[in-house]
Design an enzyme around this catalytic site. Structure first.
Site, PDB file in Angstrom:
ATOM      1  N   ASP A  59     -32.309 -28.904  -8.737  1.00 26.23           N
ATOM      2  CA  ASP A  59     -31.208 -29.796  -8.396  1.00 26.23           C
ATOM      3  C   ASP A  59     -30.880 -29.599  -6.917  1.00 26.23           C
ATOM      4  OD1 ASP A  59     -29.088 -31.622  -8.606  1.00 26.23           O
ATOM      5  OD2 ASP A  59     -28.466 -30.835 -10.547  1.00 26.23           O
TER       6      ASP A  59
ATOM      7  N   GLU B 296     -19.402 -34.888 -11.144  1.00 26.64           N
ATOM      8  CA  GLU B 296     -19.658 -33.448 -11.196  1.00 26.64           C
ATOM      9  C   GLU B 296     -18.356 -32.636 -11.218  1.00 26.64           C
ATOM     10  OE1 GLU B 296     -23.134 -32.075  -9.068  1.00 26.64           O
ATOM     11  OE2 GLU B 296     -23.798 -34.129  -8.756  1.00 26.64           O
TER      12      GLU B 296
END
Length: 635
Positions: A307, A513
Site C-alpha cells: 500500500d 481511511e
C-alpha cells in the site's frame, strides 16, 4: 598468421554476428511464444538495476521521463486526487500516461511500465467519469451480475484514459462500522463479499478455464485488478484503521480469507498488502501469510503490491528504519513497492541489500517474474500505448444508466409509515408542494463520498458530472407539483408553509481511511436539527447518505419513512426513481444496523445480537407502473 590478421577476422565475425542478432526478434518480444518462456528470456537479459526498477512504483508527480529512463521504473500511480490538472479530460490523462510509457519503452530492453489508480467506485479520480455506489451499497444488491457489469464499465473508462491497472476490488469484511473504510466493504458477511468478487470478471474478463493462480486480462478494454487489503483489514480492534486484527484461525481463514480464494480462482492479477497487523505482525512483513499461504498454499502467481508508503509503516514511527522496512517487506513477499516519492532511497537501499547478500537474488527474480507475468498477461508488450478511440467512453449515457440502476437496487427501506398510519412511500408525483431539504439534497460531492475526485472527497456540484437528489426530484414529479428547496429551513417554516410532504436528505460528510474512523457514528450537525424541525409537523421521508449505519434511533419515532441510500454516487436520479414508485424498493441490509454505539462490534450470528434493524432487513414496495430494471451493455 599474424596477430593483427586474427584480430581483424575476430572483429569482422563479431560485427557480422551483431548485425544478424540485431535483426532478430528477442524471444520476449515474440507474442507467439508462451508467456513463461518470454519471462525467462527477458529476466536473463536484465541487470540488478533494471530488476529493482521493475519492483518500484512511484507517484505521477515525480515520474519524469528522466526518472523513468534512468531508474528503469516499472510502475507509476495516481494517488487519490492526483491528476494531470484540475478537470483533466480523458485525452489529457492519456497524453500523460502515454508520455511516461514512451520514456519506459526507450530504455535498453523497452519494458513497458504499468500505470495504477484507485478506481474503487468507477473511475473516481477522473472528472465526469461515471461514479457508482460505493461497495457498502452494492452489497445490499446481492447481485453478482450487476457488479460484474460495473467492473466492465469501470475497466473501459479506466482504459479510456490510457491506464492499465485498477486497485480494486476491496475484499474487506468490515466487522465494525466505526472503521473509516467500512464503505469500501460489501458486507459484514463474507459470503456476500465472495459473491461479489465478480467485479474481477468485469475488470479483467472471465478466464477461459482454471488458470491455476496465473493472472488473466482479456484484451485492450480490460485492466489488471487488485484484491485488497490482504488480509483482515476489516477486523481491527474497535474498527481503528491500520490497527491490529486479533483473531483465531477459524476467524482469519473462515471470515477474512475466503474472498481471496475466490479472487485467485478468477485469476486476479495482483494482491495489495494491508497496513494492518494480524495478531501483532504487520501484514507488510508477514511472510507466513504473504508467501507461505497466499503464494504457497493458495497458489497465487501474480504480484503482491504494498500500500501507499506501506513498508515505511512497518516501523514506528514510520520510515524510522527504512533499510529494515525494505528488507522485512521484500523478504516477506512484497513484490512491488508503492514507494511513492522517495524512490531513489528505496532503489539504492534494495540494491545495497542484494549486493550484501541480505536479500538473495532468487527473491528479486521471483518478484520480477511475477511483475513481468502481469505485464505480459495485460498485453502491455504488444499494446503499450493507450487507444484514443476510447476517450468518449468516459461518463457515457449507457454507463450512467447502469449506475442509476445500481442506485435503485442499493436502497434499503427501513421504515414506511408510523404505527397506525398508512404507508408514505411511494410518493405521489402529482401533489401540491414538496419541500426538499437537508445538507445532502443538493450536494453531488457529499452524495458520492470519499475517493471521489479527491482522496477525501469533495463538497458541491462543480467537481464532476451527475444528478443531485434535488435535481432528480424536480425531473420526476409532475409539472404542476411545486418543489421548494431549503437546505436548513427556519424553525417556523414548516408551520407557516402548506406542505404536502418533505424529503429530508442528510448524512455523513465525505471521508477516507483514518479520517473516517468514528467513535460515536452520529449524523453531523445540522442533520439531526433538520430532521427534528421538519418531521415534527410534516410528513417526511428521511434519506440517509452515509458510508455505514449511523445513530438514528433517537429520531426514528418522528420519521414517517426512512431510506438508507448509502453513498449512491453520481446518479441521484436512481433515488427518485424508487421514492416516486417507478421502481420498487428491493434492497436488504448487508450490514447490521445497531441501536447504540456501545453495542459494537455486533454482527449477524453473534450471541448478543440486539440490533435496531437486523442483517437482511428491508421493506419492499411495488412499482406504480410496469417497468423492467435492466440495462443492455456490450462489454
Amino acid at each position: 598468421m599474424s596477430r593483427k590478421y586474427v584480430s581483424l577476422v575476430v572483429l569482422m565475425f563479431l560485427c557480422f554476428h551483431a548485425s544478424i542478432t540485431e535483426g532478430q526478434q528477442a524471444i520476449y518480444e515474440d507474442p507467439n511464444q508462451p508467456i513463461e518462456r518470454r519471462i525467462k528470456d527477458l529476466l536473463g537479459k536484465m541487470n540488478l538495476e533494471e530488476k529493482v526498477g521493475q519492483m518500484t512504483q512511484i507517484e505521477r508527480t515525480n515520474a519524469t521521463a528522466d526518472a523513468m529512463k534512468s531508474y528503469f521504473i516499472g510502475s507509476v500511480l495516481s494517488g487519490g486526487g492526483s491528476a494531470p490538472k484540475v478537470n483533466a479530460t480523458p485525452k489529457e490523462w492519456m497524453d500523460m500516461v502515454n508520455g511516461l510509457q514512451q520514456a519506459a519503452l526507450s530504455t535498453r530492453l523497452g519494458i513497458p511500465m504499468i500505470y495504477g489508480i484507485d478506481a474503487v467506485h468507477g473511475h473516481n479520480n477522473v472528472a465526469n467519469a461515471t461514479i457508482f455506489p460505493h461497495n457498502v451499497g452494492l452489497g445490499v444488491t446481492r447481485d453478482p451480475q450487476l457488479v460484474m457489469q460495473i467492473g466492465g464499465v469501470t475497466a473501459l473508462e479506466v482504459r479510456a484514459t490510457g491506464i492499465h491497472y485498477a486497485f480494486a476490488p476491496c475484499l474487506a469484511v468490515c466487522r465494525d462500522p466505526r472503521w473509516g473504510r467500512c464503505y469500501e466493504s460489501y458486507s459484514e458477511d463474507h459470503t456476500i463479499v465472495q459473491q461479489l468478487t465478480t467485479l474481477i470478471d468485469g475488470l479483467q474478463g472471465i478466464p477461459p478455464g482454471d488458470m491455476k493462480g496465473m493472472p488473466y486480462v482479456h484484451g485492450k478494454t480490460k485492466v489488471a485488478g487488485c484484491s485488497k487489503h490482504y488480509v483482515g483489514d476489516g477486523g481491527t480492534v474497535n474498527g481503528i484503521n491500520e490497527n491490529n486484527t486479533i483473531v483465531d484461525d477459524s476467524t482469519l481463514y473462515g471470515i477474512h480469507m475466503p474472498a481471496y480464494v475466490n479472487s485467485i480462482a478468477k485469476s486476479i492479477a495482483t494482491v495489495m498488502a494491508s497496513y494492518s497487523s494480524v495478531n501483532g505482525v504487520k501484514m507488510h512483513a508477514n511472510k507466513q501469510l504473504l508467501t507461505d499461504h497466499l503464494k504457497g498454499k493458495l497458489g497465487f502467481q501474480g504480484f503482491v503490491i504494498s500500500d501507499w508508503q506501506g513498508i515505511d509503516r512497518i516501523t514506528s514511527p514510520p520510515h524510522s528504519n527504512y533499510t529494515y522496512s525494505i528488507q522485512a517487506s521484500v523478504t516477506a513477499g512484497v513484490d512491488m513497492i508503492m514507494v511513492p516519492y522517495e524512490y531513489k532511497e528505496f532503489i539504492n537501499g534494495l540494491i545495497d541489500l542484494v549486493k550484501k547478500n541480505v536479500i538473495p537474488m532468487s527473491r528479486i527474480d521471483d518478484a520480477v517474474t511475477r511483475i513481468l507475468r502481469v505485464k505480459f498477461a495485460t498485453g502491455l508488450f504488444e499494446y503499450p500505448l493507450g487507444d484514443y478511440s476510447l476517450v468518449n467512453e468516459v461518463g457515457s449515457q449507457t454507463h450512467r444508466e447502469l449506475a442509476r440502476r445500481a442506485v435503485r437496487k442499493s436502497l434499503v427501506l427501513l421504515k414506511n409509515g408510523k404505527p397506525g398510519n398508512p404507508t408514505l412511500l411511494p410518493l405521489p408525483k402529482i401533489t401540491g408542494k414538496i419541500l426538499v431539504t437537508g445538507t445532502h439534497a443538493n450536494n453531488l460531492g457529499y452524495q458520492c463520498g470519499g475517493w471521489t475526485i479527491e482522496w477525501q472527497g469533495v463538497s458541491g456540484n462543480n467537481w464532476t458530472a451527475g444528478t443531485t437528489i434535488l435535481e432528480a426530484v424536480k425531473k420526476t414529479v409532475d409539472k404542476k407539483t411545486k418543489v421548494v428547496y431549503k437546505m436548513n429551513p427556519s424553525k417556523d417554516y414548516p408551520e407557516k408553509t402548506n406542505l404536502d410532504f418533505a424529503i429530508v436528505v442528510v448524512g455523513e460528510v465525505p471521508y477516507a481511511e483514518t479520517r473516517g474512523d468514528s467513535t460515536n457514528l452520529t449524523i453531523p450537525d445540522p442533520g439531526p436539527h433538520i430532521i427534528e424541525n421538519i418531521c415534527k409537523n410534516t410528513k417526511c421521508v428521511v434519506v440517509l447518505i452515509s458510508g455505514r449505519p449511523v445513530v438514528i434511533e433517537p429520531y426514528l419515532d418522528k420519521i414517517d419513512a426512512l431510506v438508507a441510500a448509502w453513498l449512491p454516487g453520481s446518479e441521484g436520479q436512481g433515488v427518485a426513481d424508487v421514492l416516486f414508485g417507478d421502481f420498487g424498493f428491493t434492497g436488504k441490509l448487508a450490514r447490521t444496523w445497531f441501536k447504540r454505539v456501545d453495542q459494537l462490534p455486533m454482527n449477524v450470528g453473534d450471541p448478543s445480537y440486539d440490533p435496531l434493524f437486523p442483517f437482511g432487513f428491508g421493506l419492499e414496495t411495488q412499482p406504480t407502473s410496469q417497468t423492467t430494471d435492466t440495462v443492455k451493455l456490450e462489454l
